[in-house]
Every structure is written in structure tokens, then in C-alpha cells.
Design an enzyme around this catalytic site. Structure first.
Site, PDB file in Angstrom:
ATOM      1  N   PRO A  55       0.823  -1.215   0.000  1.00 56.48           N
ATOM      2  CA  PRO A  55       0.000   0.000   0.000  1.00 56.48           C
ATOM      3  C   PRO A  55       0.850   1.255   0.000  1.00 56.48           C
ATOM      4  CG  PRO A  55       0.043  -0.953   2.196  1.00 56.48           C
ATOM      5  CD  PRO A  55       0.812  -1.881   1.304  1.00 56.48           C
ATOM      6  N   CYS A  56       1.649   1.409  -1.007  1.00 58.22           N
ATOM      7  CA  CYS A  56       2.566   2.545  -1.055  1.00 58.22           C
ATOM      8  C   CYS A  56       1.814   3.869  -1.149  1.00 58.22           C
ATOM      9  CB  CYS A  56       3.519   2.377  -2.223  1.00 58.22           C
ATOM     10  SG  CYS A  56       2.789   1.576  -3.636  1.00 58.22           S
ATOM     11  N   HIS A  57       0.529   3.809  -1.443  1.00 62.56           N
ATOM     12  CA  HIS A  57      -0.241   5.053  -1.554  1.00 62.56           C
ATOM     13  C   HIS A  57      -0.450   5.687  -0.179  1.00 62.56           C
ATOM     14  CE1 HIS A  57      -3.055   1.598  -1.271  1.00 62.56           C
ATOM     15  NE2 HIS A  57      -3.553   2.350  -0.298  1.00 62.56           N
TER      16      HIS A  57
END
Length: 109
Positions: A55-57
Site C-alpha cells: 500500500p505505497c499510496h
DNA sequence: CACCTGACAAATT
DNA sequence: TAATTTGCCAGGT
């Protein structure tokens, strides 16, 4: 597994620990890893993790700006996902970091 | 094998 | 107060 490095592996682990509706910054992750100035390496790890289901966002720069939009796949991808998770945006591309800041090791509680 | 680049941040000048 | 430099780690050329 993954070769990469302990640093990368730790970054992925921390990021995957981020609770939904929360975000963290490169600096905090780097600091948690032991090197506060390694923020660059953190971003580097996220880039390498692209496609790894990470979940790099939920990781933004210290201003709450979506730095990795270009590398994520689209200019509105991250923003759309974050909004779906309950993140409040101050303006397009900038989220309310002070309201949703989550610190690694701070536990979800 | 050496140098440059890269989703950043903090310190110093 | 703003602009510049350094630090960090790994990967690519």
C-alpha cells in the site's frame, strides 16, 4: 526470498502495518529504521515494491503531498485510493497529513 | 568497476 | 528566512 536488503524488507513491513485511513511519511519510516535521513532509500524501496501489493499510496512526503504519483501509475490513482480509505484532502494531490499521520511502531491501538 | 540517479528530509550556510 | 549541501541505500548505466 527476496534478496533486496534488510532496509527494503523493513520498509515493506512497516508500510504494510499502516492502518487503513492513516498515512505516514518517508522521514518517520526512515527514522524508525534507524536512519532518519534515509527517507530517500524508503522511497526507493516503495518504487521497487511497486507491484508487490504494498500500500505505497499510504506513504507521502512530509508535506502530505503524493510524491509517487508518477511512479505509481497515474496522477490520480493514489488520491482516489486514499479518499476511499477516509483520508481528507486539503487540495488535489495534498492530504491532511496532520490529521492522518501514523507513526511506525506507534501501534495501531 | 566507477559514477549517476532516485517516490525525501534535516542541517548548515 | 531562503537556498544550498549532505546523508542514506540500492540499482542502473
Amino acid at each position: 526470498m527476496p534478496a533486496r536488503s534488510d532496509f527494503f524488507d523493513r520498509v515493506w513491513k512497516v508500510v504494510s502495518e499502516i492502518p487503513l485511513g492513516k498515512v505516514t511519511t518517508y522521514g518517520h519510516i526512515a527514522e524508525f529504521l534507524g536512519s532518519k535521513s534515509a527517507a530517500r532509500t524508503v522511497g526507493w524501496a516503495l518504487r521497487a515494491a511497486k507491484g508487490s501489493g504494498l500500500p505505497c499510496h499510504r506513504v507521502v512526503n512530509r508535506y502530505g503531498g503524493l510524491s509517487g504519483q508518477s511512479s505509481f501509475g497515474g496522477p490520480y490513482v493514489m488520491e482516489d485510493i486514499l479518499r476511499s480509505e477516509g483520508i481528507e484532502f486539503i487540495e488535489e494531490g495534498i492530504l491532511d497529513i496532520k490529521k492522518h499521520l501514523w507513526i511506525p511502531g506507534g501501534e495501531t491501538k
